[in-house]
Scaffold this active site. Structure first.
Site, PDB file in Angstrom:
ATOM      1  N   GLY A   1      51.071  46.424  47.326  1.00  0.00           N
ATOM      2  CA  GLY A   1      51.366  47.800  46.716  1.00  0.00           C
ATOM      3  C   GLY A   1      52.938  48.210  46.455  1.00  0.00           C
ATOM      4  O   GLY A   1      53.664  47.573  46.944  1.00  0.00           O
ATOM      5  N   CYS A   2      53.149  49.288  46.077  1.00  0.00           N
ATOM      6  CA  CYS A   2      54.514  49.692  45.616  1.00  0.00           C
ATOM      7  C   CYS A   2      54.764  51.114  45.924  1.00  0.00           C
ATOM      8  O   CYS A   2      53.962  52.089  46.429  1.00  0.00           O
ATOM      9  CB  CYS A   2      54.880  49.609  44.272  1.00  0.00           C
ATOM     10  SG  CYS A   2      54.664  47.691  43.708  1.00  0.00           S
ATOM     11  N   ALA A   3      55.884  51.705  45.758  1.00  0.00           N
ATOM     12  CA  ALA A   3      56.286  53.169  45.926  1.00  0.00           C
ATOM     13  C   ALA A   3      57.106  53.499  44.559  1.00  0.00           C
ATOM     14  O   ALA A   3      57.950  52.948  44.143  1.00  0.00           O
ATOM     15  CB  ALA A   3      57.413  53.365  47.112  1.00  0.00           C
TER      16      ALA A   3
END
Length: 399
Positions: free
Chosen positions: A17-19
């Site tokens: 996942g990422c931000a």
């Protein structure tokens, strides 16, 4: 000198996942990169150090009418080849290395330059393209045909600063606190499907568009084949790239507003359309049929930057988090509420963005300008030419 020796996009799969984060002042007032750096740094654990970056709007007011090319080079030969190419097709006002800071965690960075350019008038005229299309095609040429060169951004009065590393380290490397912008976006990467490399870091850009993205586009192949029909080169094999091109195609080529382009990309399901009033159902059906290959599927949250402002978008099922808050003329976006409150503890109207519902933030001056524009096609008072109104080919007797 930086030389990428590892696997590139599409060669490995890393589930993750990422931000993402965004800050904008609707008044157009410019702010340094301190707040966006603190916002994305708070979400450190959402990344793994394989990519970070920032996009900033309004940072080059003295060159506002010129395209600002940020270009990464793996070698001196790549730089010389690119500059020779630019000298043929563009007129350069200024070129220089982008200032950077030596950071222990940033290993083997490329040689990074910026060029403030305008299309060569004669070559632009001979091309038969408008200025934006001309510039886009030459960006594609550099990325695909000049080995070891990559255009990180190519818009006016904006720029992307990205690379392999945690975003807080990338921000320090590029010294983003030295820049002032009316809009900032940021990305902390934990690659899905792909390894980390400098060109594949977010934001992904084209002309004045920039996209930071958390998620995975399961419709990538269909979307890629669709935009490639219209001259877009998907050389980087990343889903973020195709999102950027879809926005450019639907807005710049088809003439849709950014909000409508986002609606097409997250169109209602057939089940929802079946339950709509007849006239609305017919409208939504037409959009889905005509632009079926522009529908984006999969879990995602996106922040789109442009010269008008920011647009935030979640997938229809809202499988990725994206929060928004406001305070005066400021608007804040982030994957986590805490990433907003760390820079604006007294933020107001804190809420989650709905699935498939584009959230649009425009500069006050853009809102004012558009309020005076008509969305109707009003016939001219003078008698039109037949080819302007005819729906059938002319008969021989009319020739």
């Amino acid at each position: 000198m930086f030389k990428h020796k590892g696997p590139k996009e599409g060669e490995v799969r890393i589930p993750s996942g990422c931000a993402i984060s965004g800050i904008m002042d609707k008044s157009g007032a410019r702010h340094d990169g301190g707040d966006i750096l603190r916002s994305i740094a708070l979400m450190h654990d959402r990344g793994n150090g394989l990519g970070g970056g920032f996009a900033a709007y309004g940072i080059y007011p003295e060159y506002r009418d010129l395209y600002a090319f940020h270009i990464m080079y793996e070698s001196d030969e790549a730089r010389r080849a690119t500059e020779e190419y630019l000298d043929i097709y563009f007129m350069s006002e200024k070129q220089e290395r982008i200032p950077t800071e030596s950071i222990e965690s940033i290993k083997n960075p490329p040689d990074i330059w910026r060029y403030f350019v305008a299309p060569h008038p004669m070559r632009l005229n001979m091309s038969g393209m408008d200025e934006a299309e001309y510039t886009m095609q030459h960006v594609f040429h550099i990325n695909a045909r000049i080995d070891g060169a990559f255009v990180a951004s190519s818009g006016k009065n904006m720029g992307a600063f990205k690379g392999v590393g945690y975003p807080e380290d990338i921000g320090e490397f590029y010294r983003i606190q030295d820049y002032k912008a009316w809009a900032w976006t940021a990305h902390g990467r934990f690659p899905t499907n792909t390894p980390g490399w400098w060109g594949g870091a977010h934001p992904f850009t084209l002309l004045n568009w920039s996209v930071v993205h958390n998620g995975e586009i399961s419709s990538y192949d269909a979307n890629r084949r669709y935009v490639e029909q219209f001259g877009y080169d998907c050389e980087l094999q990343t889903d973020t790239e195709v999102i950027t091109y879809l926005f450019d195609f639907l807005s710049r080529h088809c003439g849709f507003s950014q909000e409508m382009a986002a609606h097409i990309m997250t169109a209602p399901s057939w089940e929802d359309i079946d339950n709509m009033p007849e006239e609305l159902a017919a409208y939504e059906t037409a959009l889905r049929v005509v632009y079926s290959s522009a529908l984006v599927n999969g879990p995602f949250s996106v922040i789109l930057g442009s010269d008008e402002g920011l647009l935030a978008l979640n997938d229809r099922l809202k499988l990725r988090a994206l929060m928004v808050a406001e305070k005066g003329s400021m608007v804040y976006l982030a994957s986590e509420q805490a990433a907003i409150e760390v820079v604006c503890p007294d933020a107001e109207n804190v809420r989650s963005i709905g699935g498939g519902e584009p959230f649009v933030i425009q500069l006050d001056e853009v809102v004012k300008r558009k309020s005076g524009e008509s969305s109707e096609n009003i016939p001219a008072k003078e008698k039109p030419f037949k080819h302007e109104v005819g729906v059938q080919p002319r008969s021989r007797k009319d020739m």
